[in-house]
Design an enzyme around this catalytic site. Structure first.
Site, PDB file in Angstrom:
ATOM      1  CB  SER A 104      -0.956  -0.041   1.195  1.00 27.34           C
ATOM      2  OG  SER A 104      -1.895   1.006   1.152  1.00 27.34           O
ATOM      3  CG  ASP A 241      -2.658   4.127  -1.356  1.00 25.80           C
ATOM      4  OD1 ASP A 241      -3.439   4.046  -2.329  1.00 25.80           O
ATOM      5  OD2 ASP A 241      -2.734   3.376  -0.370  1.00 25.80           O
ATOM      6  CG  ASP A 243      -2.915  -0.545  -2.280  1.00 28.63           C
ATOM      7  OD1 ASP A 243      -2.957   0.642  -1.913  1.00 28.63           O
ATOM      8  OD2 ASP A 243      -3.486  -1.452  -1.652  1.00 28.63           O
ATOM      9  CG  ASP A 245      -6.045   0.848  -0.582  1.00 29.94           C
ATOM     10  OD1 ASP A 245      -5.246   1.819  -0.569  1.00 29.94           O
ATOM     11  OD2 ASP A 245      -6.018  -0.048   0.272  1.00 29.94           O
TER      12      ASP A 245
END
Length: 453
Positions: A104, A241, A243, A245
Site C-alpha cells: 500500500s 497511494d 496500490d 485503494d
C-alpha cells in the site's frame, strides 16, 4: 507465537519477514482454506493474483503462483493492478479467491500479501486464523493433470476500466485534473480512466521503476500535486497511494481535501440522488468531529467504527449501507466495490465538480475541519493503554476541558509500535496543549521496563 496477519494482510520487509518461502507457504495454505474447502462446484478452484510495481513483487508473485498452482489452483495472473481492481476481478470472474501483493502506502522495501474471498470480500479474522493454522499442516500436493495452471489474465485492466466508467453519474468534459499515481499500481489505469471519461488529464508520479513507489509523491506526499494543480490551472488534483485503494484531493488553489471532506461531499450527493441507504455514512472514530457536525446539519447519521477499513466494511455489510470510509482516503461505495477504491473515488469526486458546476473548494465547505493534533508515543507498553487508571483519568479530565467543542481519542496502533494520542479542539493551541499533556501521561504511566544486561 504472535499473529501473522495484521490489520490488512501479512506485511513486512520483503526478504526480511516476507520471504519467498513464506509467500509460497501462505499460498499453499490459502489454496486449502479458500480454494478446496470452499469450492462447491466440483471444478478446479480459480484464483486471481495481482501486484503493485515493487521490485520484490516480482519474486513474491512468482512464489504465490507456484504455491497456488502446485496445490491444484488455476491462477489468473492479472499483473500490475490496483488492490480494488483485484477485488473487483475476483467477483467479475467468479473466482474462488484472490491474492494482492502490495504494501500500500509503505516505502518500496516493504511488501505485503492480502487475500480476498469469493466475491472480492476481505477475510474475517477467523478465516485468516484458519490459514495460519493450515501453515502448520502438510500442503495439498496433487500430481499429473490435477495440478493448477497459470495463465495471463489478458483483459484484466480493460474489465476494470469498463467497470469504473459505468459508475459515472456525469462525464468529465470541461474538467482539467492532475492525477498523481504515486509511481504505483494505478499508473496505467487511472490516467486512462479519467481521459476516457472526458477530462483533460495532467499526469504525475506515473513512472514506476520498482523502487520509487510512494517516494515523495502520492497521497502521503501532496506537495508535488498541489504545485502541479496550481501550475496547470487545473480544476482539481487526485492523489493515489501505491496500490490505489486511497484517494486524497487538492482544489484549484492547492488546498488539501481529505477523506472526511470527500465523504461529506459524496454523502450529500448520494442523499440528494436518493441513494444513501437510511441516510447513514459509516466512518471510523478517527474522522474529524467536523464531519459529524456537518452530517448532523444535513440530517445524515454518522455510524462510527474502529480504525481500519475492514471494520467500516463490516458495518456497511451488516447495515446494508451505501457509503463509508476513512479520513486517510479509503472510501467505499457498496454499490460498486467491496473495498476502498481510490480511482473510483476520484472519478466520483470529479463528477460532482462537473455535475454541479461548483469548484471543489466550494463543495468542500460543506464541513469545517476542527483543528486536530495527533502524537505517536513510542517506547511504551501498548497492551496497558485501556486498563491504566491514571491514563483513563487524564483522558476524562481532558474531555471535560474540551466539552462539546472537541474530543480525545487514545488508542494503541494496529500497524506500528506506538500509542496514538489524538485531540480535536476549537483552536489549534488548545488541541496541541491537551495532546502534549496526554502524551506525557502515557510516556510516564506506560513506560517500558528495561532490564539491564
Amino acid at each position: 507465537m504472535s499473529r501473522l496477519f495484521g490489520t490488512d494482510g501479512v506485511r513486512g520487509l520483503a526478504n526480511g519477514l516476507l520471504t519467498a518461502e513464506l509467500a509460497l507457504q501462505l499460498a499453499q495454505a490459502a489454496a486449502v482454506v479458500l480454494g478446496h474447502d470452499r469450492n462447491m462446484n466440483g471444478n478446479r478452484p480459480r484464483a486471481v493474483v495481482a501486484r503493485d510495481p515493487r521490485a520484490s513483487g516480482e519474486f513474491l508473485a512468482a512464489a504465490v503462483e507456484a504455491g497456488l498452482s502446485s496445490s491444484g489452483i488455476d491462477v489468473y495472473d492479472a499483473g500490475v493492478l490496483p488492490t480494488p481492481a483485484a477485488a473487483y476481478l475476483v467477483a467479475d470472474l467468479d473466482a474462488d479467491f484472490g491474492v494482492m501483493i502490495s504494501a500500500s502506502h509503505n516505502p518500496a522495501p516493504d511488501n505485503g500479501i492480502k487475500f480476498f474471498a469469493r466475491g472480492g470480500q476481505k477475510l474475517p479474522d477467523e478465516v485468516e486464523d484458519a490459514i495460519e493454522e493450515q501453515l502448520a499442516k502438510e500442503p495439498y500436493r496433487p500430481v499429473g493433470g490435477e495440478v493448477g495452471r497459470i495463465q495471463r489474465f489478458a483483459d484484466a485492466e480493460d474489465r476494470y476500466i469498463v467497470h469504473l466508467l459505468g459508475t459515472l453519474p456525469h462525464r468529465l468534459e470541461g474538467i482539467k485534473v492532475v492525477v498523481d499515481c504515486a509511481h504505483g499500481a494505478a499508473s496505467g489505469c487511472s490516467p486512462q480512466v479519467f481521459k476516457t471519461a472526458g477530462a483533460e488529464v495532467i499526469i504525475i508520479g506515473a513512472e514506476p521503476d520498482g523502487l520509487n513507489i510512494n517516494d515523495g509523491v502520492g497521497s502521503t506526499h501532496l506537495s508535488p500535486l498541489k504545485a502541479a494543480v496550481v501550475a496547470h490551472g487545473a480544476d482539481l488534483g487526485i492523489a493515489h497511494d501505491g496500490d490505489a485503494d486511497r484517494c486524497l484531493a487538492v482544489d484549484h488553489e492547492g488546498n488539501e481535501v481529505d477523506g472526511d471532506q470527500i465523504m461529506a461531499i459524496l454523502a450529500l450527493a448520494l442523499k440528494e440522488a436518493g441513494k444513501l441507504k437510511d441516510d447513514v455514512l459509516v466512518a471510523t472514530v478517527m474522522s474529524n468531529l467536523g464531519l459529524k457536525l456537518a452530517l448532523r446539519e444535513a440530517d445524515i447519521t454518522l455510524r462510527e467504527t474502529g480504525v481500519g477499513d475492514r471494520y467500516v466494511l463490516e458495518a456497511m455489510r451488516e447495515g446494508g449501507f451505501s457509503l463509508g470510509g476513512e479520513q486517510s482516503g479509503h472510501v467505499i461505495f457498496a454499490e460498486y466495490a467491496t473495498t476502498g477504491d481510490g480511482v473510483l473515488t476520484g472519478l466520483q469526486l470529479a463528477a460532482q465538480v462537473a455535475l454541479t458546476g461548483r469548484p471543489l473548494k466550494e463543495l468542500a465547505t460543506v464541513m469545517t475541519k476542527l483543528p486536530q493534533v495527533l502524537i505517536n508515543v513510542k517506547d511504551v507498553d501498548r497492551s496497558r493503554v485501556n486498563g491504566d487508571e491514571a491514563v483513563a483519568e487524564a483522558v476524562a479530565k481532558a474531555q471535560v476541558r474540551l466539552g462539546d467543542t472537541g474530543r480525545v481519542l487514545l488508542r494503541p496502533s494496529g500497524t506500528e509500535p506506538v500509542v496514538r494520542v489524538m485531540v480535536e479542539a476549537a483552536d489549534l493551541e488548545t488541541a496541541q496543549e491537551v495532546a502534549d499533556g496526554l502524551a506525557d501521561v502515557v510516556r510516564t504511566e506506560l513506560a517500558l521496563a528495561f532490564v539491564a544486561d
